[in-house]
Motif scaffolding. Structure first.
Motif, short mmCIF file in Angstrom:
data_model
loop_
_atom_site.label_atom_id
_atom_site.label_comp_id
_atom_site.label_asym_id
_atom_site.label_seq_id
_atom_site.Cartn_x
_atom_site.Cartn_y
_atom_site.Cartn_z
N THR A 58 0.89 -1.35 -0.13
CA THR A 58 0.02 0.12 0.10
C THR A 58 0.80 1.30 -0.05
OG1 THR A 58 -1.79 -1.06 1.25
CG2 THR A 58 -1.67 1.32 1.19
N ALA A 106 -1.43 2.95 6.31
CA ALA A 106 -1.58 1.89 5.67
C ALA A 106 -1.92 0.68 6.64
CB ALA A 106 -0.11 1.50 5.06
N ASN A 164 -5.65 -1.35 5.74
CA ASN A 164 -5.66 -2.79 5.64
C ASN A 164 -6.31 -3.48 6.76
OD1 ASN A 164 -3.62 -3.69 3.26
ND2 ASN A 164 -2.74 -2.01 3.84
#
Length: 398
Positions: free
Chosen positions: A103, A201, A205
């Motif tokens: 990411t 990030a 996620n």
């Protein structure tokens, strides 16, 4: 169970997530062991977990001191990730950590206009970032949060500017902003960086859905993760674990105005739409613009039936647009205004509003002002002019 991450006051950073997860019950010694083991492949870190207070609120602070600042290209960085070998670091932790760094890499590649193979990891590839990501991943799986629905509230970003490997940059950092594309965010409360690329990030996620407000839950546990600074507000990230107090069922609500259909056609809509999977159909008399009487059609459906019901409403009603809630957007047909000659006590050129579904004409209605003009000139009732004109358009030969 339900999990809610709350970064709306003090943002999100990697060590704050680790601290909050330890606060929820992740074993601190095991988390530290994982963090130091993973970071040893990138220069090493020293991790210390302690209880601190931020603006009077007790929280878990995870201090990570890095030994070096390596600079890897992304492919080499991934090779080192894959080579990590430790009894507490399983395939789930490795895969999740890879996804987090992917990411970040995608955001960096887009910002710098480079391919993933050419991207260099600076701060985000440092050993402390590796420690944060692996520590958060291990804690996340050890608590079984991968099996739960995870929400997040809007993310506070801070403001001002900061210094990076690329020099002076604005806050939020470009990578952070790119990672949080599509996520509800807001600036403030202070001129400092509240949301980091690593924290952002990890958040995207972990989280399944972002909400503006806390969903209805019964709170069971709360973990508080502290940030490094101690400003005049609680510099904490809290993660809340609870149970649903109300069952949720996702639905889609369609709405459109109808002013040109007979009672028989409107009545037939009920059976047609229910047959397509609609959960409920209501039709309410309304008064529309230019004092025209009409009806408000409202349909409730499951998201998976949305496409079929949309197409059925368009085909059966000829409406030009359908509003969709709660997203508050419209699905509209391609439409055009087409001049067409009609013969109603003489030849007249009138404009028709024509709507297309794919390449098929679904509806065509004469413009009100044109129909009114013909009615005035011929002495025919407006309703009769509109019916004759639209019948002629329907039977056209092009």
């Amino acid at each position: 169970m339900v999990v809610v991450v709350d970064p709306q006051l003090a943002g999100v950073a990697g060590n704050m997530i680790v601290g909050a997860l330890i606060g929820l019950g992740a074993h601190p010694d095991e988390v530290v062991e994982v963090m130091e083991a993973a970071a040893s492949y990138f220069g090493g870190v020293d991790v210390k977990v302690s209880d601190v207070k931020r603006a009077g609120i007790k929280a878990t602070y995870v201090e990570v001191k890095k030994a070096s600042m390596p600079n890897f290209k992304y492919p080499e960085f991934l090779e080192r990730i894959e080579s990590i070998d430790h009894p507490l670091i399983d395939d789930n932790v490795i895969s999740f950590s890879r996804a987090v760094f992917h990411t970040i890499a995608q955001a960096e590649a887009k910002i710098h206009g480079e391919s993933l193979d050419d991207i260099h990891f600076h701060e985000v590839g440092a050993s402390d970032a590796v420690a944060d990501v692996f520590g958060a991943a291990f804690a996340y799986f050890s608590l079984g949060l991968d099996k739960e629905k995870v929400y997040s509230l809007p993310v506070a970003l801070g403001g001002g500017s900061t210094t990076s490997a690329h020099g002076r940059i604005p806050i939020p950092a470009p990578a952070t902003l790119e990672i949080l594309r599509g996520v509800p965010i807001h600036g403030g409360l202070v001129e400092m960086e509240l949301a980091t690329p690593t924290g952002a990030a990890l958040l995207v996620n972990i989280v399944d859905e972002f909400k503006n407000f806390l969903p209805p839950i019964r709170v069971v546990e709360i973990g508080y993760g502290a940030g490094k600074m101690d400003p005049d507000f609680p510099n904490i990230l809290r993660i809340i674990k609870g149970t649903k107090s109300l069952e949720e069922d996702k639905i889609v609500l369609f709405e459109t105005n109808l002013d040109h259909l007979s009672g028989e056609i409107i009545g037939n809509l009920f059976d047609d739409l229910i047959g397509e999977g609609a959960l409920d159909v209501t039709i309410t008399p309304i008064l529309m613009k230019k004092n025209r009487p009409g009806h408000l059609l409202r349909v409730i459906s499951k998201p998976e039936d949305q496409e079929n019901i949309l197409r059925r409403i368009f085909k059966e009603t000829g409406t030009l647009g359908i509003r969709i809630f709660p997203q508050v957007h419209r699905t509209i047909l391609k439409r055009d205004k087409i001049p067409f000659k009609v013969n109603i006590k003489g030849e007249w050129t009138a404009n028709f509003k024509v709507a297309f579904l794919d390449s098929e004409i679904i509806s065509a209605r004469i413009e009100y002002e044109d129909a009114k003009k013909i009615s005035s000139k011929t002495g025919l009732p407006l309703r009769e002019v509109m019916e004759m004109a639209e019948e002629q358009f329907k039977n056209r030969r092009w």
